[in-house]
Scaffold this active site. Structure first.
Site, short mmCIF file in Angstrom:
data_model
loop_
_atom_site.label_atom_id
_atom_site.label_comp_id
_atom_site.label_asym_id
_atom_site.label_seq_id
_atom_site.Cartn_x
_atom_site.Cartn_y
_atom_site.Cartn_z
CE LYS A 115 -4.07 -2.00 2.55
NZ LYS A 115 -4.89 -1.82 3.56
CE1 TYR A 131 -9.01 -2.48 0.03
CE2 TYR A 131 -8.18 -0.99 -1.24
CZ TYR A 131 -8.29 -1.88 -0.51
OH TYR A 131 -7.03 -2.08 -0.12
CG PHE A 145 -13.21 1.74 6.83
CD1 PHE A 145 -12.85 1.35 5.80
CD2 PHE A 145 -13.98 1.08 7.82
CE1 PHE A 145 -12.99 -0.23 5.36
CE2 PHE A 145 -14.42 -0.36 7.52
CZ PHE A 145 -13.69 -0.80 6.33
NE ARG A 197 -6.59 -13.26 5.67
CZ ARG A 197 -6.73 -12.05 5.47
NH1 ARG A 197 -6.36 -11.61 4.33
NH2 ARG A 197 -7.29 -11.36 6.10
CB THR A 204 -6.34 -5.50 10.46
OG1 THR A 204 -6.78 -6.55 9.69
CG2 THR A 204 -6.59 -4.12 9.77
NE ARG A 214 -2.02 -5.72 7.44
CZ ARG A 214 -3.08 -6.43 6.86
NH1 ARG A 214 -3.63 -7.14 7.95
NH2 ARG A 214 -3.66 -6.10 5.98
CG ASN A 261 -3.36 -2.28 6.90
OD1 ASN A 261 -3.16 -2.36 5.87
ND2 ASN A 261 -4.77 -2.59 7.39
CG HIS A 299 -5.56 -6.31 0.07
ND1 HIS A 299 -6.47 -6.49 0.70
CD2 HIS A 299 -5.44 -7.14 -1.10
CE1 HIS A 299 -7.36 -7.22 0.00
NE2 HIS A 299 -6.76 -7.68 -1.05
CD GLU A 301 -8.63 -9.36 -3.48
OE1 GLU A 301 -9.10 -9.09 -2.65
OE2 GLU A 301 -7.45 -10.02 -3.15
#
Length: 169
Positions: free
Chosen positions: A40, A80, A88, A116, A122, A133, A143, A146, A157
């Site tokens: 990100k 998203y 948010f 993951r 998160t 993270r 964070n 993704h 995706e």
């Protein structure tokens, strides 16, 4: 030097037969999978792409597709859209279009679950030591990464950002 040839009786010969070993085997089901990742804007802004890639590869995942892009507002909203009704959503879209991102296809055994685990919770304060993270995230909102939450979503995706020709494994 003198050599002797000695006849060995049948009983004695049995003692010198090679042993027959038997091993118990257990079948373990693992599956090579592909998952989707985004590094990100909060991480690309701080030049963390290489450091994050090192964590990913150190965990045994292969990066088989990768591009640095600037998301458009339309791309971010589509990506998203599952969060469109959440408070948010607007902030998330704004963050994702503010700076470049790095989109990736990762491959490995049980890649979705593995990535993951490597990403961590998160909330970086709750993330396990050594996770991406825990090491790099600034906050819950920023964070750093993704990752797909299922094989089905990974496929969707990946198709948003990559063609088959872009993925070289």
């Amino acid at each position: 030097m003198r050599r002797e040839i000695v006849e060995v009786g049948k009983d004695e010969a049995e003692r010198y037969k090679p042993a027959t070993l038997s091993f118990q085997t257990q079948e373990v089901t693992t599956m090579t999978e592909r998952t989707f990742s985004i590094i990100k804007p909060d991480a690309t802004r701080r030049n963390l792409t290489g450091a994050i890639n090192a964590v990913i590869e150190g965990a045994g995942l292969r990066i088989v597709g990768q591009r640095r892009i600037k998301l458009t507002e339309a791309q971010a909203k589509k990506f998203y859209e599952v969060h469109a009704e959440r408070p948010f959503y607007g902030e998330l879209v704004s963050q994702m279009i503010a700076e470049p991102v790095v989109v990736q296809v990762l491959e490995g055994e049980n890649a979705v679950a593995k990535y993951r685990e490597v990403m961590g919770a998160t909330n970086p304060e709750q993330a396990a030591e050594g996770t991406i993270r825990k090491q790099f995230a600034l906050s819950i909102g920023e964070n750093s990464v993704h990752g797909s939450d299922s094989l089905e979503n990974a496929k969707i995706e990946i198709e948003q950002f990559f063609t088959d020709a872009d993925i070289v494994g």
